[in-house]
Structure formats: structure tokens, C-alpha cells
Design a protein around this motif. Sequence first.
Motif, short mmCIF file in Angstrom:
data_model
loop_
_atom_site.label_atom_id
_atom_site.label_comp_id
_atom_site.label_asym_id
_atom_site.label_seq_id
_atom_site.Cartn_x
_atom_site.Cartn_y
_atom_site.Cartn_z
N LEU A 138 0.82 -1.22 0.00
CA LEU A 138 0.00 0.00 0.00
C LEU A 138 0.85 1.27 0.00
CD1 LEU A 138 -3.08 -0.01 0.01
CD2 LEU A 138 -3.03 0.23 2.49
N VAL A 139 1.94 1.27 0.76
CA VAL A 139 2.77 2.48 0.84
C VAL A 139 3.91 2.45 -0.18
CG1 VAL A 139 2.23 2.84 3.28
CG2 VAL A 139 4.35 1.67 2.65
N GLY A 140 3.93 1.40 -1.03
CA GLY A 140 4.93 1.38 -2.09
C GLY A 140 6.34 1.06 -1.62
N LEU A 141 6.46 0.18 -0.63
CA LEU A 141 7.79 -0.27 -0.21
C LEU A 141 8.00 -1.71 -0.68
CD1 LEU A 141 8.04 1.01 3.50
CD2 LEU A 141 9.56 1.68 1.60
N PRO A 142 9.18 -2.02 -1.24
CA PRO A 142 9.43 -3.40 -1.66
C PRO A 142 9.55 -4.33 -0.44
CG PRO A 142 11.41 -2.07 -1.92
CD PRO A 142 10.31 -1.14 -1.51
N ARG A 143 9.12 -5.57 -0.61
CA ARG A 143 9.12 -6.50 0.52
C ARG A 143 10.52 -6.77 1.07
NH1 ARG A 143 4.16 -10.69 -0.72
NH2 ARG A 143 2.62 -9.02 -0.80
N ARG A 144 11.52 -6.59 0.21
CA ARG A 144 12.88 -6.89 0.69
C ARG A 144 13.36 -5.93 1.77
NH1 ARG A 144 15.29 -2.90 -2.30
NH2 ARG A 144 14.23 -2.59 -4.30
N VAL A 145 12.66 -4.82 2.00
CA VAL A 145 13.15 -3.89 3.03
C VAL A 145 12.78 -4.31 4.46
CG1 VAL A 145 13.10 -1.89 1.47
CG2 VAL A 145 11.17 -2.28 3.04
N VAL A 146 12.00 -5.38 4.63
CA VAL A 146 11.53 -5.70 5.98
C VAL A 146 12.66 -5.90 7.00
CG1 VAL A 146 9.23 -6.64 5.50
CG2 VAL A 146 11.22 -8.15 5.46
N ASN A 147 13.79 -6.41 6.53
CA ASN A 147 14.88 -6.64 7.48
C ASN A 147 15.87 -5.48 7.56
OD1 ASN A 147 13.99 -9.23 8.34
ND2 ASN A 147 14.68 -10.03 6.34
N ALA A 148 15.65 -4.46 6.75
CA ALA A 148 16.58 -3.32 6.73
C ALA A 148 16.39 -2.47 7.99
CB ALA A 148 16.32 -2.48 5.49
N LEU A 149 17.46 -1.73 8.32
CA LEU A 149 17.38 -0.76 9.41
C LEU A 149 17.14 0.62 8.78
CD1 LEU A 149 20.31 -2.07 11.63
CD2 LEU A 149 17.85 -2.16 12.16
N PRO A 150 16.56 1.54 9.57
CA PRO A 150 16.23 2.86 9.00
C PRO A 150 17.38 3.52 8.24
CG PRO A 150 15.26 2.66 11.16
CD PRO A 150 16.07 1.42 10.95
N HIS A 151 18.63 3.42 8.75
CA HIS A 151 19.72 4.15 8.09
C HIS A 151 20.04 3.59 6.70
CE1 HIS A 151 22.39 0.91 9.65
NE2 HIS A 151 23.09 1.19 8.56
N GLN A 152 19.52 2.40 6.40
CA GLN A 152 19.78 1.82 5.08
C GLN A 152 18.77 2.30 4.04
OE1 GLN A 152 19.76 -2.19 6.94
NE2 GLN A 152 21.68 -2.52 5.84
N LEU A 153 17.81 3.11 4.49
CA LEU A 153 16.77 3.57 3.57
C LEU A 153 16.98 5.04 3.20
CD1 LEU A 153 13.61 2.17 5.44
CD2 LEU A 153 15.02 1.02 3.71
N SER A 154 16.33 5.44 2.11
CA SER A 154 16.33 6.86 1.75
C SER A 154 15.31 7.59 2.63
CB SER A 154 15.93 7.01 0.28
OG SER A 154 14.57 6.67 0.12
N GLY A 155 15.37 8.92 2.61
CA GLY A 155 14.43 9.71 3.40
C GLY A 155 12.98 9.43 3.03
N GLY A 156 12.73 9.31 1.74
CA GLY A 156 11.36 9.04 1.27
C GLY A 156 10.89 7.67 1.74
N GLN A 157 11.79 6.68 1.67
CA GLN A 157 11.42 5.34 2.14
C GLN A 157 11.13 5.34 3.63
OE1 GLN A 157 14.89 3.25 0.63
NE2 GLN A 157 13.60 2.08 -0.78
N ARG A 158 11.96 6.08 4.36
CA ARG A 158 11.75 6.16 5.81
C ARG A 158 10.38 6.75 6.13
NH1 ARG A 158 17.69 7.36 7.91
NH2 ARG A 158 17.86 8.20 5.82
N GLN A 159 10.00 7.79 5.37
CA GLN A 159 8.68 8.39 5.63
C GLN A 159 7.58 7.39 5.26
OE1 GLN A 159 7.66 10.16 7.77
NE2 GLN A 159 7.55 12.32 7.20
N ARG A 160 7.82 6.57 4.24
CA ARG A 160 6.84 5.52 3.91
C ARG A 160 6.71 4.52 5.06
NH1 ARG A 160 5.66 5.47 -1.93
NH2 ARG A 160 7.05 7.02 -2.86
N VAL A 161 7.83 4.22 5.71
CA VAL A 161 7.78 3.32 6.87
C VAL A 161 6.95 3.95 7.99
CG1 VAL A 161 9.15 2.22 8.71
CG2 VAL A 161 10.01 2.23 6.35
N ALA A 162 7.19 5.25 8.23
CA ALA A 162 6.43 5.94 9.28
C ALA A 162 4.93 5.95 8.96
CB ALA A 162 6.95 7.37 9.46
#
Length: 332
Positions: A138-162
Motif C-alpha cells: 500500500l505504501v509502495g515499499l518493496p518486501r525486501r526492506v523488511v529486514n533493513a534498518l532505518p539508516h539503510q533507507l532513503s528519506g522518502g522510504q523512511r517516511q513511507r515506513v512511518a
Amino acid sequence: MSAEPMIDVRRINVTFSVSRGFMAGRKPLRAVQEVDLVAHAGETLAIVGESGSGKTTLANAILNIHPPTSGEIFLDGRAVRSLGRKEFARQVQPVFQDPYSSLNPRRSVGATIMQPLIVHGIGDHVEREQKLLRILDLVGLPRRVVNALPHQLSGGQRQRVAIARALIIAPKLLVCDEPTSALDVSVQAQILNLLQDLRTELGLTYILITHNLAVVEHIASRVAVMYLGRIVEEASVEDLFRAPKHPYTIALLESALTPDPTLGLPDLGLSNVFPNPIDPPSGCHFHPRCNRTFAPCSRVAPRSIVSDGHRLECHLYDPDIMSAHNAHSGDL
Ligand SMILES: Nc1ncnc2c1ncn2[C@@H]1O[C@H](COP(=O)(O)OP(=O)(O)O)[C@@H](O)[C@H]1O
Ligand SMILES: [Mg+2]
């Protein structure tokens, strides 16, 4: 549409006691003053104003993070004061400005997003995983990010997580405080579009706080303009953009026509600097910066004038003040 508004803010005030320096004592700072606001189900109510106008304080009052000093807030007809913290959080979720500081740096994306399900005791392990995968899509994040830590993401991806974390428990109201202003300009539109799509898809109600009026025109249905703790004008987006009335709103709109995203604040072209909220100007708070100020403005606080769903606090639109002023001017 339900008969009750989704959120009904009634004459709230938030006052801080601030120190004026060593031995100088404390003074009240009225960050939010007599604010009335209503958002109906499915609506996006935007709150705009310069930095320091009280937007975050208002958001935190609505979010019950820092409850109002006085006044009352109703959620779907029920007084927020009477709701338990958990019951409230189940229905109202925040999205903050800075996804860097709002995410736990040591918690994986998957654990972050599923955390509210655990806190609220929703579903078993399998159901939680299903909800996680669905919200990622729904928020447009790929499933492979589930095990990533916040610092491994871009700012936009982090806001999608939030956003995913806020939405996974299916709240009714999302309070977004400058959700894109910490992001690169190139991803701001993506996040705003995402919020817009999610609102329609999930039938959410939004309170969207921003200092950028250009953003408002695209996603909000109503807009409230805040200045030094007060809502100085409030109208439907169409009305406000077609026929802004308050001189402050007009200045804000003019500045929005030439936005420079590298500037934190819009350049209002207004003569004076933003006043100190500990010592607000007398009468109308805006009068020292206003290009249409006249005698009553420095003496009398404007009352709220409402017509056709357009509300504002400005003497220029108060028939009593204007007729008294005109009669007086005529005598001279
Ligand atoms: N915890 C606090 N203690 C004292 N003053 C505060 C506090 N939080 C905000 N303020 C003051 O309240 C006013 C409004 O701040 P804020 O709500 O953050 O505005 P905005 O989000 O529009 O920039 C500012 O003058 C700010 O300094
Ligand atoms: Mg703020």
C-alpha cells in the motif's frame, strides 16, 4: 457522512510557561489561542502558517501528546479527555516531519511497522505478517526492506515506513505535521501523492500541517491559516485560493506563487519580522506587518466573522467596526 465531525476542536488554548532568562521570572506564552476547528470524515483539513505560528503545538494538542490547557476536543462525538490513551491511539495516529528521529534506529522496518499491532494486541503472528505485507504494498515499499534498518533507507522510504506504521492499525484520523518538509524536493510530491491515494483508498480523515500553501491546493478540502496562535482565516480550499480575504493569507498566497524550496520560510515580503509570541502585538496580532492596517487594528482584537463557511478574524470584514470607522472618518 456521520452526523458527528471526526474531530471537533472547541476553543482550545495551549499556554507554556517560559523563562525569560536568569532571575527574570517566567511568562506565559500562548502558543495556541481559542482555536476552533472541525474536520468531517474523509476530509483533509490543512493548517498553514509560518514557523512559530503554533502549528505543531496545535497538532500535539489534537494528538493528545500535550493536551490543551483549556478547551475540549471531541473525537467522533466523544471527549478525548475521557478516552484511554490506547483507545485514542487506535483511532488517531501521527506522521511527523522528520522520519529520521521518529524511527528507532535499531529496529528493523518490519518490526517497526508491526509494533502497533503488538501494542494493541491485534492478530496472531500469521495475521500480523499478512497485514505487514499488505501495508508495504500500500505504501509502495518493496518486501525486501523488511529486514533493513532505518539508516539503510532513503528519506522518502523512511517516511513511507512511518506512514505504514501509522496506518497498520487502521486509524480513522491521521495528523501529519509537515510530513514532507524534511525530504528532498524530488520525493516530496511522491509522498504527498501517496498520502492522497491512501486517504481515498482507506477512507481516512487528515489533518495536514504545512508552511507551504502550494501543497494545500492539491490535497486539502479545507484550510485554516494560523498566525501567532490564532486561526485568522478558515475556508474551503476553492474559496481561499479564489478569494482570500485576510491580508496575511493574501501575503502567504503571493509568496507561494514563487516558492523557493531551499528556504525554510516563505518570503512574505512583509515589512516586519515575525513578532515574539511572548509579547504579541496589541489588538490584531498581525497589525504591525499588515499593509491595510487602520485605527482599530492596534487597539481591538478582531472578532470572528463567519459567512458562507468562510471564517476570519479581520476588522476590514467586520461590518460594525467598519461602519463605526467610516462614520468617525466622515466627521473629520
Ligand atoms: N514546549 C514548549 N515550551 C515553550 N514554548 C514552546 C514549546 N513548544 C513550542 N513553544 C513555542 O510556541 C510557539 C509555537 O511553536 P510551534 O507550535 O512549534 O510552531 P510551528 O509548528 O508553527 O512552527 C513558538 O513560539 C515556540 O517557541
Ligand atoms: Mg512545527
